[in-house]
Design a protein around this motif. Sequence first.
Motif, mmCIF file in Angstrom:
data_model
loop_
_atom_site.group_PDB
_atom_site.id
_atom_site.type_symbol
_atom_site.label_atom_id
_atom_site.label_comp_id
_atom_site.label_asym_id
_atom_site.label_seq_id
_atom_site.Cartn_x
_atom_site.Cartn_y
_atom_site.Cartn_z
ATOM 1 N N ASN A 1 -6.521 -1.237 4.755
ATOM 2 C CA ASN A 1 -7.075 -0.805 3.196
ATOM 3 C C ASN A 1 -8.363 0.041 3.435
ATOM 4 O O ASN A 1 -8.393 1.082 2.560
ATOM 5 C CB ASN A 1 -7.373 -1.923 2.390
ATOM 6 N N GLN B 1 -8.351 4.031 1.851
ATOM 7 C CA GLN B 1 -9.268 4.283 0.942
ATOM 8 C C GLN B 1 -9.722 5.967 0.972
ATOM 9 O O GLN B 1 -10.162 6.606 0.030
ATOM 10 C CB GLN B 1 -10.497 3.437 0.677
ATOM 11 N N LYS B 2 -9.847 6.235 2.112
ATOM 12 C CA LYS B 2 -10.126 7.772 2.416
ATOM 13 C C LYS B 2 -9.006 8.689 2.128
ATOM 14 O O LYS B 2 -9.196 9.791 1.866
ATOM 15 C CB LYS B 2 -10.300 7.765 4.064
ATOM 16 N N LYS C 1 -6.166 10.122 -0.177
ATOM 17 C CA LYS C 1 -6.013 10.576 -1.588
ATOM 18 C C LYS C 1 -4.691 11.111 -1.605
ATOM 19 O O LYS C 1 -4.549 12.390 -1.573
ATOM 20 C CB LYS C 1 -7.297 11.348 -2.381
ATOM 21 N N GLN D 1 0.833 -1.316 -0.005
ATOM 22 C CA GLN D 1 -0.092 0.191 -0.068
ATOM 23 C C GLN D 1 0.835 1.404 -0.228
ATOM 24 O O GLN D 1 0.403 2.284 -0.572
ATOM 25 C CB GLN D 1 -0.999 0.064 1.064
#
Length: 154
Positions: free
Chosen positions: A142, A146-147, A149, A22
């Motif tokens: 994860n 996702q929040k 950016k 990630q």
Amino acid sequence: MLTIYIDGDAFVNMLKPIVLKQIEKLKIPTVVVANKRINIGKSQYVSYVIVKAGADEADNEIVTMLKEGDLVITADIPLADRVITKGAHAIDHRGEFYTPENIKQYLAMRNLMESIREMGETTKGPKAFTNKDAEMFANSFNMFLQKYKPKTTS
């Protein structure tokens, strides 16, 4: 911009590829803090800070460096409390997020178990880390990311 801090002294080997994937994918600056070299893998986004040996040295360094909104990966409940107090996020190795709503309960249980051990009682340690735990961590980690950016250059 989000920075991830890893409390490296007790970081579980099974989680290293999950986190590294990630970090690379999202280009997230990450700092591994420990009292010895802990390698989570090769990445231009990962830096290492080695602190002197001693109780809470790594914790103190993490708290000094982090800023509001950052993420700390740790199983250290007192460190998680300090992280939350600074407005950052903390997740343990099993994917449980420490929050302002639950951290005091975790601290109370930790302190109770420590008191019991200090009185000479033998207590069970944490259960063995399993693939299921790694999966739960990956899912929580994860979902948090996702929040996030990353900034793109135009």
